[in-house]
Design a protein around this motif. Structure first.
Motif, PDB file in Angstrom:
ATOM      1  N   ALA A  83       0.842  -1.206   0.000  1.00 11.05           N
ATOM      2  CA  ALA A  83       0.000   0.000   0.000  1.00 11.05           C
ATOM      3  C   ALA A  83       0.875   1.253   0.000  1.00 11.05           C
ATOM      4  O   ALA A  83       0.558   2.244  -0.664  1.00 11.05           O
ATOM      5  CB  ALA A  83      -0.918  -0.007   1.212  1.00 11.05           C
ATOM      6  N   SER A  84       1.988   1.195   0.744  1.00 12.15           N
ATOM      7  CA  SER A  84       2.890   2.357   0.782  1.00 12.15           C
ATOM      8  C   SER A  84       3.493   2.608  -0.592  1.00 12.15           C
ATOM      9  O   SER A  84       3.609   3.758  -1.022  1.00 12.15           O
ATOM     10  CB  SER A  84       4.020   2.130   1.795  1.00 12.15           C
ATOM     11  OG  SER A  84       3.487   1.904   3.052  1.00 12.15           O
ATOM     12  N   VAL A  85       3.884   1.514  -1.262  1.00 10.02           N
ATOM     13  CA  VAL A  85       4.463   1.662  -2.616  1.00 10.02           C
ATOM     14  C   VAL A  85       3.439   2.330  -3.531  1.00 10.02           C
ATOM     15  O   VAL A  85       3.731   3.315  -4.211  1.00 10.02           O
ATOM     16  CB  VAL A  85       4.896   0.280  -3.183  1.00 10.02           C
ATOM     17  CG1 VAL A  85       5.277   0.387  -4.657  1.00 10.02           C
ATOM     18  CG2 VAL A  85       6.048  -0.290  -2.380  1.00 10.02           C
ATOM     19  N   LEU A  86       2.224   1.802  -3.485  1.00 13.55           N
ATOM     20  CA  LEU A  86       1.161   2.309  -4.358  1.00 13.55           C
ATOM     21  C   LEU A  86       0.886   3.796  -4.079  1.00 13.55           C
ATOM     22  O   LEU A  86       0.841   4.625  -4.995  1.00 13.55           O
ATOM     23  CB  LEU A  86      -0.105   1.484  -4.084  1.00 13.55           C
ATOM     24  CG  LEU A  86      -1.126   1.328  -5.190  1.00 13.55           C
ATOM     25  CD1 LEU A  86      -0.484   0.825  -6.456  1.00 13.55           C
ATOM     26  CD2 LEU A  86      -2.217   0.339  -4.751  1.00 13.55           C
ATOM     27  N   GLN A  87       0.773   4.107  -2.790  1.00 17.56           N
ATOM     28  CA  GLN A  87       0.469   5.479  -2.377  1.00 17.56           C
ATOM     29  C   GLN A  87       1.599   6.438  -2.788  1.00 17.56           C
ATOM     30  O   GLN A  87       1.345   7.488  -3.375  1.00 17.56           O
ATOM     31  CB  GLN A  87       0.388   5.474  -0.857  1.00 17.56           C
ATOM     32  CG  GLN A  87      -0.718   6.280  -0.269  1.00 17.56           C
ATOM     33  CD  GLN A  87      -0.725   6.059   1.233  1.00 17.56           C
ATOM     34  OE1 GLN A  87      -0.610   4.945   1.720  1.00 17.56           O
ATOM     35  NE2 GLN A  87      -0.840   7.117   1.973  1.00 17.56           N
ATOM     36  N   GLY A  88       2.832   6.037  -2.484  1.00 22.83           N
ATOM     37  CA  GLY A  88       3.994   6.891  -2.785  1.00 22.83           C
ATOM     38  C   GLY A  88       4.134   7.131  -4.272  1.00 22.83           C
ATOM     39  O   GLY A  88       4.394   8.251  -4.718  1.00 22.83           O
ATOM     40  N   VAL A  89       3.942   6.060  -5.067  1.00 19.02           N
ATOM     41  CA  VAL A  89       4.113   6.204  -6.516  1.00 19.02           C
ATOM     42  C   VAL A  89       3.000   7.088  -7.097  1.00 19.02           C
ATOM     43  O   VAL A  89       3.247   7.888  -8.002  1.00 19.02           O
ATOM     44  CB  VAL A  89       4.175   4.823  -7.220  1.00 19.02           C
ATOM     45  CG1 VAL A  89       4.288   4.972  -8.716  1.00 19.02           C
ATOM     46  CG2 VAL A  89       5.357   4.036  -6.702  1.00 19.02           C
ATOM     47  N   LEU A  90       1.791   6.977  -6.533  1.00 15.01           N
ATOM     48  CA  LEU A  90       0.701   7.851  -7.007  1.00 15.01           C
ATOM     49  C   LEU A  90       1.042   9.315  -6.742  1.00 15.01           C
ATOM     50  O   LEU A  90       0.897  10.165  -7.613  1.00 15.01           O
ATOM     51  CB  LEU A  90      -0.624   7.495  -6.328  1.00 15.01           C
ATOM     52  CG  LEU A  90      -1.263   6.156  -6.703  1.00 15.01           C
ATOM     53  CD1 LEU A  90      -2.635   6.042  -6.068  1.00 15.01           C
ATOM     54  CD2 LEU A  90      -1.406   5.997  -8.196  1.00 15.01           C
ATOM     55  N   PHE A  91       1.522   9.582  -5.518  1.00 19.63           N
ATOM     56  CA  PHE A  91       1.948  10.957  -5.178  1.00 19.63           C
ATOM     57  C   PHE A  91       3.000  11.432  -6.188  1.00 19.63           C
ATOM     58  O   PHE A  91       2.922  12.530  -6.725  1.00 19.63           O
ATOM     59  CB  PHE A  91       2.639  10.964  -3.806  1.00 19.63           C
ATOM     60  CG  PHE A  91       1.772  11.305  -2.635  1.00 19.63           C
ATOM     61  CD1 PHE A  91       1.156  12.527  -2.529  1.00 19.63           C
ATOM     62  CD2 PHE A  91       1.615  10.406  -1.583  1.00 19.63           C
ATOM     63  CE1 PHE A  91       0.388  12.836  -1.419  1.00 19.63           C
ATOM     64  CE2 PHE A  91       0.852  10.704  -0.477  1.00 19.63           C
ATOM     65  CZ  PHE A  91       0.236  11.920  -0.397  1.00 19.63           C
ATOM     66  N   GLY A  92       4.008  10.553  -6.412  1.00 17.71           N
ATOM     67  CA  GLY A  92       5.140  10.901  -7.285  1.00 17.71           C
ATOM     68  C   GLY A  92       4.697  11.171  -8.708  1.00 17.71           C
ATOM     69  O   GLY A  92       5.190  12.109  -9.342  1.00 17.71           O
ATOM     70  N   SER A  93       3.754  10.353  -9.222  1.00 19.07           N
ATOM     71  CA  SER A  93       3.345  10.557 -10.621  1.00 19.07           C
ATOM     72  C   SER A  93       2.588  11.860 -10.796  1.00 19.07           C
ATOM     73  O   SER A  93       2.695  12.495 -11.840  1.00 19.07           O
ATOM     74  CB  SER A  93       2.481   9.425 -11.162  1.00 19.07           C
ATOM     75  OG  SER A  93       2.363   8.405 -10.308  1.00 19.07           O
ATOM     76  N   VAL A  94       1.845  12.260  -9.766  1.00 22.64           N
ATOM     77  CA  VAL A  94       1.143  13.545  -9.847  1.00 22.64           C
ATOM     78  C   VAL A  94       2.185  14.667  -9.972  1.00 22.64           C
ATOM     79  O   VAL A  94       2.047  15.579 -10.782  1.00 22.64           O
ATOM     80  CB  VAL A  94       0.235  13.765  -8.612  1.00 22.64           C
ATOM     81  CG1 VAL A  94      -0.347  15.165  -8.605  1.00 22.64           C
ATOM     82  CG2 VAL A  94      -0.886  12.746  -8.601  1.00 22.64           C
ATOM     83  N   ASN A  95       3.260  14.542  -9.183  1.00 20.38           N
ATOM     84  CA  ASN A  95       4.308  15.569  -9.248  1.00 20.38           C
ATOM     85  C   ASN A  95       4.963  15.617 -10.619  1.00 20.38           C
ATOM     86  O   ASN A  95       5.267  16.691 -11.131  1.00 20.38           O
ATOM     87  CB  ASN A  95       5.380  15.294  -8.182  1.00 20.38           C
ATOM     88  CG  ASN A  95       4.855  15.581  -6.794  1.00 20.38           C
ATOM     89  OD1 ASN A  95       3.914  16.345  -6.630  1.00 20.38           O
ATOM     90  ND2 ASN A  95       5.445  14.954  -5.803  1.00 20.38           N
TER      91      ASN A  95
END
Lengths: 275, 277
Positions: A83-95
């Motif tokens: 879940a952390s991977v998924l959440q972090g990568v979603l944040f990162g892709s928005v950036n």
């Protein structure tokens, strides 16, 4: 003779052009990664927030792992890695998408178009940057969780698959973000998509197993590809190596990419036509 | 001299209230003129109530969990989060006023300094009334069950107003210090951390480890306990058990609200004084 010379010249110029496209794509990817690394204010939240939620979850919900429907795990933290991977990568892709929109807003994108840069390398470079950052985030979360006692049962191979999955998620979700950036040219509009991504995560099994949900909520989670993607990565952590888990972790982001990247290419073509 | 001071005292109080009322009305007009700035304060707690109660539904099955309905546990949290963001949103508005120079015009006007803090606070209270009513309505539609009666609703409203006051003081204080959008991230982060490092997701008896220690000493835990008490019921053999409002569950929350509100409003006033210098 003349025909042979002409054909040789054509082959040479084509291979030179291909080489240039690669060089430009690599340069654009490097720029994209550097832009992320040089702005810690953008990077840190995408690393800290998922870890904060993981720490909160493992303290708040560790007793829930004894309930029926929960997979057998050593600790709740093992469930939160994916879940952390998924959440972090979603944040990162928005950036990443927002950075492309900023390029459009500041006029840098127009300067790129005025130069003899390959058009495709602008987009591919950005997506490759998102993929690299996604893979790095996945490795970061995995190593932090391992340091806190999580045992990745699929071993080194599992860690590699999680990192590749992180990269693929970064690229596929980055495709949606790039499409939005190219279509609107507004960083604010790209940031505005984040709540939607967050909602899609909450309506999946990323935080609690589907087996513990009820009613409509469970039906949505069953249909949500995020649930299956998360479960693929989660199974590598808690159950070990399996073809099904690897397939879910890698093929679902690829399938999402088959939708998002053509959308980004269409948005790029549309913007180029408008220039 | 003394007589003249005494004679001006009621006038100052009146002008304080009048100026604060003017600022409050301006804040309320902003809801209509700039709905995009207020809607997140309503949508976010609704989403949070739905998402948390659906995702974490199974947590109610953990032995010792005080209610058998997840919406009963998470709806008051959504209400308080919405109230907090209603309050902190006024910090964002202040930043906008500082950046556009409107706040300098307010400072040059003969309005009393306290009204510059009281006005936004009244706006936050009004916004909170809307947030609590809407989110509670959605909560009831999703199956929330109130067993604390009118008192249960009253303590939820009171807790929401208290959190809004704390958040307003925090938001205004930071806006006066930073004077630009850099302060906005700290406003949200501070609120988010203080809310989640409490019994936001699970009660103390269900928590384990470090969060249990932190949540036990976090005053927000007391405010949440006060807000939730009218909803913490279970259905046993068709009969609703528990969820009554008690003084023991109320006074620690009231005390926490009074102390934190005073501290945050003092922080805001200090920031305003520093801005004047």
């Amino acid at each position: 003779m003349t025909a042979a010379v002409l054909s040789d010249t054509r082959d040479f110029s084509r291979s030179t052009e291909t080489r240039h496209v690669w060089q430009q794509t690599i340069a654009m990817s490097r720029r994209s990664v550097l832009a992320i690394v040089r702005q810690p204010a953008l990077v840190i939240p995408s690393l800290v927030f998922p870890l904060f939620f993981a720490a909160l979850g493992s303290s708040s919900f560790s007793k829930a792992t004894q309930l029926p429907g929960f997979p057998k795990v050593d600790s709740f933290l093992a469930l939160t890695l994916a879940a952390s991977v998924l959440q972090g990568v979603l944040f990162g892709s928005v950036n990443g998408g927002a950075a492309l929109a900023v390029d459009i807003e500041t006029g840098f994108f127009d300067r790129l178009l005025a130069s003899p840069t390959s058009r495709i390398s602008i987009l591919v470079g950005r997506l490759a940057g998102s993929a690299m950052f996604g893979a790095a985030q996945a490795l970061f979360f995995t190593f932090v969780m391992i340091a806190f006692g999580v045992n990745v049962r699929a071993g080194v191979g599992g860690v590699i698959v999680i990192a590749i999955a992180g990269g693929l998620i970064g690229m596929s979700i980055g495709g949606f973000m790039a499409a939005m950036a190219l279509r609107t040219g507004s960083a604010e509009a790209v940031q505005g998509i984040f709540p939607l991504l967050f909602v899609s995560m909450f309506f999946s099994s990323a935080f609690f197993p589907r087996e513990t949900m009820q009613g409509v909520y469970r039906s949505i989670a069953n249909w949500n590809p995020m649930s299956h993607l998360y479960e693929g990565m989660r199974d590598l952590v808690i159950s070990g190596w399996s073809v099904g888990a690897v397939a879910k972790a890698l093929l679902i982001p690829v399938a999402i990419g088959f939708i998002s990247i053509p959308l980004a290419l269409m948005a790029l073509r549309r913007r180029l036509r408008a220039v | 001299m003394t007589a003249s001071i005494l004679s001006t005292a009621p006038a100052t109080r009146t002008s304080n209230v009048r100026a604060a009322k003017g600022l409050m009305l301006r804040g309320l007009h902003a809801i209509v003129r700039l709905p995009s700035a207020f809607f997140p304060a309503i949508l976010m707690p609704i989403f949070q109530s739905i998402a948390f109660s659906g995702t974490f539904f199974a947590i109610t099955k953990v032995p010792g969990f005080p209610t058998d309905r997840s919406i009963n546990w998470f709806m008051p949290l959504g209400v308080l989060m919405g109230s907090a963001f209603s309050g902190v949103g006024l910090g964002f508005s202040l930043i906008r006023d500082l950046e556009t120079g409107f706040f300098d015009r307010l400072r040059m006007s003969p309005s009393p300094r306290n009204s510059l803090i009281l006005g936004p606070m009244f706006t936050a209270w009004f916004r909170t009334l809307i947030v609590v009513t809407v989110v509670m309505g959605v909560g009831f539609m999703l199956g929330a069950k109130l067993s604390g009666g009118v008192l249960g609703v009253l303590v939820l409203f009171l807790a929401a107003m208290g959190i809004a006051t704390i958040a307003t003081g925090w938001g205004l204080g930071l806006a006066y210090i930073f004077k630009d959008m850099r302060g906005a991230a700290i406003m949200q982060l501070g609120l988010f951390m203080s809310m989640f490092l409490s019994t936001a997701q699970a009660p103390l008896n269900v928590m384990t480890g470090w969060l249990h220690t932190v949540a036990s000493i976090n005053p927000i835990t007391n405010i949440l306990r006060m807000a939730r008490q009218g909803f913490l019921n279970r259905t046993v053999n068709g009969v609703t058990v528990g969820g009554t409002v008690t003084w023991a569950n109320t006074w620690p929350g009231l005390l926490a609200m009074i102390v934190l509100s005073s501290l945050m409003l003092f922080f805001a006033r200090r920031g305003l004084n520093r801005l004047d210098k």
